[in-house]
Design an enzyme around this catalytic site. Structure first.
Site, PDB file in Angstrom:
ATOM      1  N   CYS A   1      13.199  33.013  -8.229  1.00  9.52           N
ATOM      2  CA  CYS A   1      13.686  33.846  -8.002  1.00  9.52           C
ATOM      3  C   CYS A   1      12.731  34.769  -9.502  1.00  9.52           C
ATOM      4  O   CYS A   1      12.930  33.960 -10.627  1.00  9.52           O
ATOM      5  CB  CYS A   1      15.137  34.337  -8.063  1.00  9.52           C
ATOM      6  SG  CYS A   1      16.094  36.048  -7.934  1.00  9.52           S
TER       7      CYS A   1
ATOM      8  N   CYS B   1       7.953  39.922  -6.348  1.00 11.39           N
ATOM      9  CA  CYS B   1       9.678  39.457  -5.614  1.00 11.39           C
ATOM     10  C   CYS B   1       9.215  38.244  -4.647  1.00 11.39           C
ATOM     11  O   CYS B   1       8.219  38.951  -4.265  1.00 11.39           O
ATOM     12  CB  CYS B   1       9.856  40.599  -5.413  1.00 11.39           C
ATOM     13  SG  CYS B   1      10.975  41.111  -4.062  1.00 11.39           S
TER      14      CYS B   1
HETATM   15  N1  DGL Z   1      14.356  36.387  -4.838  1.00 10.30           N
HETATM   16  C1  DGL Z   1      14.315  37.595  -5.590  1.00 10.30           C
HETATM   17  C2  DGL Z   1      13.895  38.175  -6.253  1.00 10.30           C
HETATM   18  O1  DGL Z   1      12.758  38.121  -6.508  1.00 10.30           O
HETATM   19  C3  DGL Z   1      14.537  39.129  -4.384  1.00 10.30           C
HETATM   20  C4  DGL Z   1      15.103  40.055  -4.369  1.00 10.30           C
HETATM   21  C5  DGL Z   1      17.047  40.116  -4.410  1.00 10.30           C
HETATM   22  O2  DGL Z   1      17.321  39.208  -4.659  1.00 10.30           O
HETATM   23  O3  DGL Z   1      17.005  41.453  -5.170  1.00 10.30           O
HETATM   24  O4  DGL Z   1      13.412  39.045  -7.426  1.00 10.30           O
END
Ligand code: DGL
Length: 283
Positions: free
Chosen positions: A80, A196
């Site tokens: 993430c 993201c």
């Molecule tokens: N996994 C999150 C990121 O890459 C996805 C978006 C989120 O959870 O807001 O930031």
């Protein structure tokens, strides 16, 4: 180590994310490291992470780290971007305080290095969630690899949830994507970091709007090379000659994870275990 514990090389690589988005990262890891076993945790009950505070993200990441260490991970991948940007140092510190010697990799550094290598004009763009942009993590990492580069960052607060809800993609999704491209077109960037996990799913829309000459850098491919190097250096690569396994943990509904997840992973999803973390805090 107990007598029944698998040898370190044969333990799984643990990967975690705020939900199903990190499956775009896992997909690249499965392709690049076919003999490894993987254990993926999607914190779907607390998705999205992208609008949360750094303190919250750090708390979540440390909580998930404990769970994945208890499952005997040999390496921890923070797939993430929001969690990597807010909590990687804290997770690494936690690892140092254990005697397990488990290394932690995030997505910011590998992507920034590749973007710095690819950019000729030294004008690099970033699309990411609010938390990731606010952290300044990409500014620091890009500067580290290319002190002469300019980073144009665009926070996209609604893009990950829109992508997640957006199958099949319609004109509204396309309009949202196109709007976030405008500052990057104005800045005339030649390389764009997809900061993201969800954004690789709209890569064709982004590429069409930004033009074929712009390089899109996604975290999965960038990270796979770092994981391979880390395993090799630590003598932790699997010795298996067959394909490895991949299993899933999620904090939300298992069947929702399966249905959404297979779109992101583009591979079958079999075993999913529901796990409880602390109270599911609404974003
Ligand atoms: N996994 C999150 C990121 O890459 C996805 C978006 C989120 O959870 O807001 O930031």
């Amino acid at each position: 180590m107990t007598a029944s514990a698998p040898p370190p090389r044969e333990r799984p690589i643990a990967v975690f994310d705020s939900g199903v988005g990190g499956l775009t990262v896992l997909q690249e890891l499965l392709v690049e490291l076919p003999h490894e076993d993987f254990l993926y945790l999607g914190d779907t009950a607390r998705f999205p992470y992208g609008e949360r505070s750094a303190a919250e993200l750090e708390r979540f990441a440390l909580e998930i780290t404990e769970l994945l260490l208890a499952r005997r991970a040999k390496l921890l991948v923070v797939a993430c971007n929001a969690a990597s940007s807010a909590a990687l140092d804290a997770v690494r510190e936690r690892m140092v305080s254990t005697t397990l010697g488990v290394e932690v990799l995030g997505v910011i550094d590998p992507e920034s290095r590749i973007a710095a290598e690819r950019s000729r004009s030294r004008r690099i763009g970033l699309l990411a969630t609010t938390a990731t942009v606010a952290s300044g993590a990409y500014d620091r990492a890009v500067r580290n690899y290319a002190s002469d580069a300019t980073l144009t960052s665009v926070a996209c607060p609604d893009l990950a949830p829109i992508i997640q809800r957006g199958f099949p993609f319609d004109r509204q999704v396309e309009e949202t994507v196109r709007a976030y491209c405008e500052p990057l077109r104005e800045a005339d960037v030649d390389t764009v970091i997809l900061g993201c996990t969800h954004y690789p799913l709209v890569a064709p829309m982004l590429q069409r709007r930004l033009g074929p000459g712009v390089a899109l850098i996604s975290s999965g491919r960038a990270l796979a090379a770092s994981v391979a190097t880390t395993l090799q250096r630590a003598n932790l690569g699997s010795t298996a000659s067959d394909e490895g396994t991949y299993r899933f943990l999620c904090t939300g509904d298992v069947e929702t994870f399966r249905a959404l997840g297979s779109r992101f992973l583009q591979m079958p999803i079999d075993e999913i275990e529901h796990v409880e973390l602390s109270s599911a805090v609404p974003a």
